[in-house]
Every structure is written in C-alpha cells, then in structure tokens.
Design a protein around this motif. Sequence first.
Motif, PDB file in Angstrom:
ATOM      1  N   TYR A  83      -2.999   1.094   6.514  1.00  0.00           N
ATOM      2  CA  TYR A  83      -3.867   1.524   5.416  1.00  0.00           C
ATOM      3  C   TYR A  83      -3.136   1.232   4.100  1.00  0.00           C
ATOM      4  CZ  TYR A  83      -5.745   4.727   1.899  1.00  0.00           C
ATOM      5  OH  TYR A  83      -6.254   5.250   0.741  1.00  0.00           O
ATOM      6  N   GLY A  84      -3.741   0.381   3.299  1.00  0.00           N
ATOM      7  CA  GLY A  84      -3.314   0.237   1.917  1.00  0.00           C
ATOM      8  C   GLY A  84      -1.940  -0.335   1.667  1.00  0.00           C
ATOM      9  N   ARG A  85      -1.338  -0.976   2.611  1.00  0.00           N
ATOM     10  CA  ARG A  85       0.005  -1.483   2.355  1.00  0.00           C
ATOM     11  C   ARG A  85       0.013  -2.998   2.217  1.00  0.00           C
ATOM     12  NH1 ARG A  85       0.048   3.804   2.358  1.00  0.00           N
ATOM     13  NH2 ARG A  85       1.908   4.887   3.090  1.00  0.00           N
ATOM     14  N   SER A  86      -1.104  -3.645   2.563  1.00  0.00           N
ATOM     15  CA  SER A  86      -1.136  -5.107   2.560  1.00  0.00           C
ATOM     16  C   SER A  86      -2.519  -5.587   2.134  1.00  0.00           C
ATOM     17  CB  SER A  86      -0.818  -5.655   3.949  1.00  0.00           C
ATOM     18  OG  SER A  86       0.424  -5.147   4.380  1.00  0.00           O
ATOM     19  N   ALA A  87      -2.664  -6.921   2.000  1.00  0.00           N
ATOM     20  CA  ALA A  87      -3.928  -7.442   1.447  1.00  0.00           C
ATOM     21  C   ALA A  87      -4.671  -8.366   2.406  1.00  0.00           C
ATOM     22  CB  ALA A  87      -3.642  -8.179   0.148  1.00  0.00           C
TER      23      ALA A  87
ATOM     24  N   SER B  11     -11.913  11.253  -4.121  1.00  0.00           N
ATOM     25  CA  SER B  11     -10.454  11.121  -4.210  1.00  0.00           C
ATOM     26  C   SER B  11      -9.765  12.483  -4.169  1.00  0.00           C
ATOM     27  CB  SER B  11     -10.046  10.350  -5.459  1.00  0.00           C
ATOM     28  OG  SER B  11     -10.275  11.131  -6.603  1.00  0.00           O
TER      29      SER B  11
ATOM     30  N   GLY C 235       2.433   3.448  -0.877  1.00  0.00           N
ATOM     31  CA  GLY C 235       1.883   2.105  -1.080  1.00  0.00           C
ATOM     32  C   GLY C 235       1.481   1.860  -2.525  1.00  0.00           C
ATOM     33  N   SER C 236       1.580   2.871  -3.357  1.00  0.00           N
ATOM     34  CA  SER C 236       1.269   2.717  -4.786  1.00  0.00           C
ATOM     35  C   SER C 236       2.503   3.104  -5.606  1.00  0.00           C
ATOM     36  CB  SER C 236       0.083   3.616  -5.164  1.00  0.00           C
ATOM     37  OG  SER C 236       0.310   4.942  -4.721  1.00  0.00           O
ATOM     38  N   ARG C 237       2.593   2.567  -6.826  1.00  0.00           N
ATOM     39  CA  ARG C 237       3.745   2.845  -7.709  1.00  0.00           C
ATOM     40  C   ARG C 237       5.081   2.677  -6.969  1.00  0.00           C
ATOM     41  NH1 ARG C 237       1.466   6.086 -12.101  1.00  0.00           N
ATOM     42  NH2 ARG C 237      -0.146   4.617 -12.730  1.00  0.00           N
ATOM     43  N   SER C 238       5.162   1.607  -6.193  1.00  0.00           N
ATOM     44  CA  SER C 238       6.340   1.451  -5.324  1.00  0.00           C
ATOM     45  C   SER C 238       7.620   1.174  -6.093  1.00  0.00           C
ATOM     46  CB  SER C 238       6.088   0.340  -4.310  1.00  0.00           C
ATOM     47  OG  SER C 238       5.068   0.732  -3.431  1.00  0.00           O
ATOM     48  N   ASP C 239       7.520   0.882  -7.383  1.00  0.00           N
ATOM     49  CA  ASP C 239       8.728   0.646  -8.168  1.00  0.00           C
ATOM     50  C   ASP C 239       9.382   1.942  -8.631  1.00  0.00           C
ATOM     51  OD1 ASP C 239       6.651   1.344  -9.781  1.00  0.00           O
ATOM     52  OD2 ASP C 239       7.199   0.010 -11.436  1.00  0.00           O
TER      53      ASP C 239
ATOM     54  N   PHE D 178      -1.622  10.812  -9.162  1.00  0.00           N
ATOM     55  CA  PHE D 178      -3.077  10.727  -9.003  1.00  0.00           C
ATOM     56  C   PHE D 178      -3.442  10.906  -7.538  1.00  0.00           C
ATOM     57  CE2 PHE D 178      -1.127   6.506  -9.571  1.00  0.00           C
ATOM     58  CZ  PHE D 178      -1.327   5.969  -8.313  1.00  0.00           C
ATOM     59  N   CYS D 179      -4.703  11.291  -7.339  1.00  0.00           N
ATOM     60  CA  CYS D 179      -5.209  11.550  -5.995  1.00  0.00           C
ATOM     61  C   CYS D 179      -5.881  10.326  -5.393  1.00  0.00           C
ATOM     62  CB  CYS D 179      -6.236  12.677  -6.047  1.00  0.00           C
ATOM     63  SG  CYS D 179      -5.511  14.276  -5.825  1.00  0.00           S
ATOM     64  N   PRO D 180      -5.875  10.187  -4.081  1.00  0.00           N
ATOM     65  CA  PRO D 180      -5.269  11.091  -3.104  1.00  0.00           C
ATOM     66  C   PRO D 180      -3.784  10.840  -2.878  1.00  0.00           C
ATOM     67  CG  PRO D 180      -6.407   9.323  -1.969  1.00  0.00           C
ATOM     68  CD  PRO D 180      -6.640   9.092  -3.428  1.00  0.00           C
ATOM     69  N   ASP D 181      -3.259   9.767  -3.485  1.00  0.00           N
ATOM     70  CA  ASP D 181      -1.895   9.319  -3.170  1.00  0.00           C
ATOM     71  C   ASP D 181      -0.841  10.420  -3.290  1.00  0.00           C
ATOM     72  OD1 ASP D 181      -3.714   7.272  -3.934  1.00  0.00           O
ATOM     73  OD2 ASP D 181      -2.076   5.832  -4.006  1.00  0.00           O
TER      74      ASP D 181
ATOM     75  N   THR E 192      -5.178   2.235  -3.273  1.00  0.00           N
ATOM     76  CA  THR E 192      -6.007   1.589  -2.253  1.00  0.00           C
ATOM     77  C   THR E 192      -7.466   1.996  -2.376  1.00  0.00           C
ATOM     78  OG1 THR E 192      -4.121   1.568  -0.775  1.00  0.00           O
ATOM     79  CG2 THR E 192      -6.279   1.288   0.244  1.00  0.00           C
ATOM     80  N   ARG E 193      -7.676   3.291  -2.605  1.00  0.00           N
ATOM     81  CA  ARG E 193      -9.060   3.773  -2.692  1.00  0.00           C
ATOM     82  C   ARG E 193      -9.848   3.002  -3.757  1.00  0.00           C
ATOM     83  NH1 ARG E 193     -12.657   7.121  -1.270  1.00  0.00           N
ATOM     84  NH2 ARG E 193     -14.235   7.648  -2.794  1.00  0.00           N
TER      85      ARG E 193
ATOM     86  N   ILE F 124      -9.604 -10.756  -2.155  1.00  0.00           N
ATOM     87  CA  ILE F 124      -8.558  -9.725  -2.199  1.00  0.00           C
ATOM     88  C   ILE F 124      -7.237 -10.406  -1.902  1.00  0.00           C
ATOM     89  CG2 ILE F 124      -7.650  -7.642  -1.084  1.00  0.00           C
ATOM     90  CD1 ILE F 124     -10.457  -6.633  -0.789  1.00  0.00           C
TER      91      ILE F 124
ATOM     92  N   SER G 150       3.548  -3.564  -9.163  1.00  0.00           N
ATOM     93  CA  SER G 150       3.781  -3.016  -7.834  1.00  0.00           C
ATOM     94  C   SER G 150       2.829  -1.855  -7.587  1.00  0.00           C
ATOM     95  CB  SER G 150       5.215  -2.509  -7.725  1.00  0.00           C
ATOM     96  OG  SER G 150       5.391  -1.443  -8.632  1.00  0.00           O
ATOM     97  N   GLU G 151       1.743  -1.819  -8.359  1.00  0.00           N
ATOM     98  CA  GLU G 151       0.822  -0.691  -8.311  1.00  0.00           C
ATOM     99  C   GLU G 151       0.286  -0.427  -6.911  1.00  0.00           C
ATOM    100  OE1 GLU G 151      -1.109   0.998 -11.166  1.00  0.00           O
ATOM    101  OE2 GLU G 151       0.850   0.730 -12.078  1.00  0.00           O
TER     102      GLU G 151
ATOM    103  N   MET H 257      -2.844  -4.405  -2.819  1.00  0.00           N
ATOM    104  CA  MET H 257      -4.011  -5.274  -2.939  1.00  0.00           C
ATOM    105  C   MET H 257      -4.475  -5.410  -4.385  1.00  0.00           C
ATOM    106  SD  MET H 257      -6.473  -3.817   0.050  1.00  0.00           S
ATOM    107  CE  MET H 257      -5.792  -2.443   0.921  1.00  0.00           C
TER     108      MET H 257
END
Lengths: 375, 70
Positions: A33-37, A65, A227-231, A238-241, B9-10, B28, B37-38, B41
């Motif tokens: 989920y959400g880690r790749s494209a 969310s 998987g978000s803001r990985s830096d 922010f939600c849901p992350d 992702t959402r 995508i 790096s947000e 995708m």
Amino acid sequence: MNLYFDNSATSFPKPPQVAEAVEFYLNRLGGPYGRSAYSRSVSVSAEVEKCRDLLAEMLNAGDSSKIIFTPNATQAINIVLKGKNLSGTKILISHLEHNAVMRTLKHLQNTAGIIPVYFPSEKDGRIIPEKIHEVLSPEICLAVVNHQSNVNGVIQPAEEIKKQLGSIPLLTDMAQSAGKNKISADKSGIEYIALTGHKSLFGPTGTGALFIKNPELITPLIHGGTGSRSDSTDMPEFCPDMFEAGTLNIAGIFGLSASLQNLPHSLHTSGDYLHLLENISEIENIRIYSAENFQYQGDVFSITCCGMDSSELGGRLFSEFGIETRIGLHCAPAAHEYLGTYPEGTVRISISPYHSQNDFNFLYDALKKIAGQKN
Amino acid sequence: MTVFTFKNTRDVINAEKCLIASGISFTIIPVPRSISSECGMGIESGFESQIENCLSENKISFNKHYDYKK
C-alpha cells in the motif's frame, strides 16, 4: 443448523466474499500500500482507500481521511486515551465498559492521575441522558461509552449522550455495534469512534478503525514509516498517515472491504429474537441479563442458571448439544460488577444474522433441558 | 510533461479516480527523487490545465512541477 453463539467474540460464518478477497490479495494480487507506483501497488492502494471510504460512509464521517486503520478496537481506544493529554482530569464512563477501556484507564489512573466517574444509569446499565448534567464538572475532559455492551447487549443512546455532553468530547466504542446500530459522526458531533472489523462487520480478525474528528488534538501512539515525507524523521502531521505507521494489514483490509460490501441479510426477524429472549426468561432456574427495554437490545445477552456454575452450563451446552457460547467475565469485570454477576460471570449468547428461528428454538430447548435437570 | 505530486497515497488514489472519471490521459509514476520524497506515487501528464482543474474541483491538494524531463 448454526450452533455458533459466540459472535461477540468474533463472528462466524463470514460472507464468502471475505475469504475470496483475502485469497485474491494473498495469492494473486499482492503488493504494498502506497510505497510504490507500479500498477499492482496502485490497485492495492485503491482497494485500501475504498475500504476507508466505505467505513466513512457507514459512520457518516464526512472526510474519509479521518478514518484510521488499526489492528482492532482496543488499539483504536488506546490511541485516543493515551494520545490526549488527560493528566489529572476526570473521565466520564459507563458502567458497562470493556477492559479495552478499563485497563487503559487504570494505567492512566496510576501514571497520570486521571479519575474515572460514572454516568447515571438504569439497572441494566443504560445511561440516562437527562440525568447526565448531574455528574458534569469542569474537570471532565473526556467521556467514554461502550455503544453496545458485550455482556447484556444494552445499546447506549450515543447521539443523545453527546448532545448532553456539549463540548466534552465523546469516545464511542463500537466494537460490538458497528454496522448494526448506526450512529452519524457528522450529525452527532461525536469526536471519536473505535470499531473492530471481525465482529459485527464480518471481516477478518486483525482489522479495526478509528474515526478522529480533530486529529490535531491527538498524539500518535505508534511512530514509524508511512511512505510519505520519507526525508524526515518526524511523523507526518496529516491524516491518515500520522496514525498509520508501519505496513497495514492489507489482506485483512481486503477482506473487510468485501464484508462491508456484502453484509449478510438476517435469517431471523427481530420478533424471533424477542420471542427467544422472552422464552428463555421464562425458563425456571434461568436468569437472563439483557436490556430492560427490547428497543435497546443488541445481538448479545447473558444467562445464569440457579445453582449451576457458568462453566458447567456453558460446558453442557457444548458437550450435550454442540452449542458454542462464551462463559465467564467476557473481559468486562466492571460490567459484571454492576450487573451483580461478578466474579462468577455468566454464559454469554451472541447471535448473528446467520441464525434462523430454528437455531433459536434449538438453543431454547437445550437450555430448558439443562435447567430442568440441574440437580 | 508536468508532474503532480501529492502529500500521501490517499490523495493519489483520489486523484486517479477523478482523472479516470474525467477521461484525462495521465500516468502514475514513481516520484522522481529530484522532485520530492512526499509519496511513492505521482501523476505525469501533458494535460496540465485539465488535470489542475479536475483536482481543484475535487478539492485534492497537489504540487506541480513544470516541464519535467526524465
């Protein structure tokens, strides 16, 4: 014949689509989920978000969310109770709380000096909304209500309770009631709703969710990758992350999504259920613990048999009739204390839409035989 | 080509849903490291303004990266 009467522990059977969806994910789709494209990951992410949308729709929560996936209702409850700064405050609770709440509050009592106070209630534990004002005080910073008791099935008037609480935030534990006894997060203004996927929603174990109206008021319980803001080594804000660190239970969420889209139609009527309760309450030597008013009765109730230990009653139901129930205190010692069944406990009978009137009749006959031969 | 990035992702999945419904062509892609790096995708497309309108109408927040070349 469906002799499984332990649906408050976990529902069984499930809609067949649940296992199909889990199998589809595990054997044929896979991916994160959400880690790749790549398209596999996009498909997985889309299904997870669809499940989130379905839960938001069910709770009338508006912004999806604000629905956070958790492994169960217990963790959802812990996120709220440990994520709010409750030090030295009073928490208003019902008399029918599960240990998911009671043990967490006990921990906070020992570590943060919180003080539990109780809602005014009827004998069956149902909160009396019009008397809530009598116990309100400025020190109360949160209220917690078990929407449907897992012992006697009493359904609490959560929306009326919220109205009486005014600005005091309300955490509603819908572990037993999600999908059945609906409440509207949006209309009621209820701030937190915790639920599990494997009971009344018929999904797999290991799935749950939390609705948070104002996420900025809660500190995350778990920290880690999203998987978000990985830096950054800070959690996203922010939600849901911000509440979903670590890999989600994707297989379980696929199953939950399937169950939400295929909730079973009941094989019995509410009249059949009422008839069962009335018949059981008339059996000599059997005492029933249920809502005083059937209007507030959920799909679970408890019984005791005069002169017979609950383990013997539950044991005989299974050994002589194949009927599966749960005996004891049901992780709710506070509720049993209030109902007068502590420490002996009860035999809990929890029904599901997969029970027919014939199943109810079989249960009734079995209880009548055992109660009649108790000596 | 323009690359659109999203906070999580959402938002990407919601963007995908509304762009498919609008019939706008897009792909995508993994978000190029040089951009952000947000989230894993992003969305790449030559139809910048249509995409921008669609996302705005659906209240999906995004960042735009003009004329991105691989």
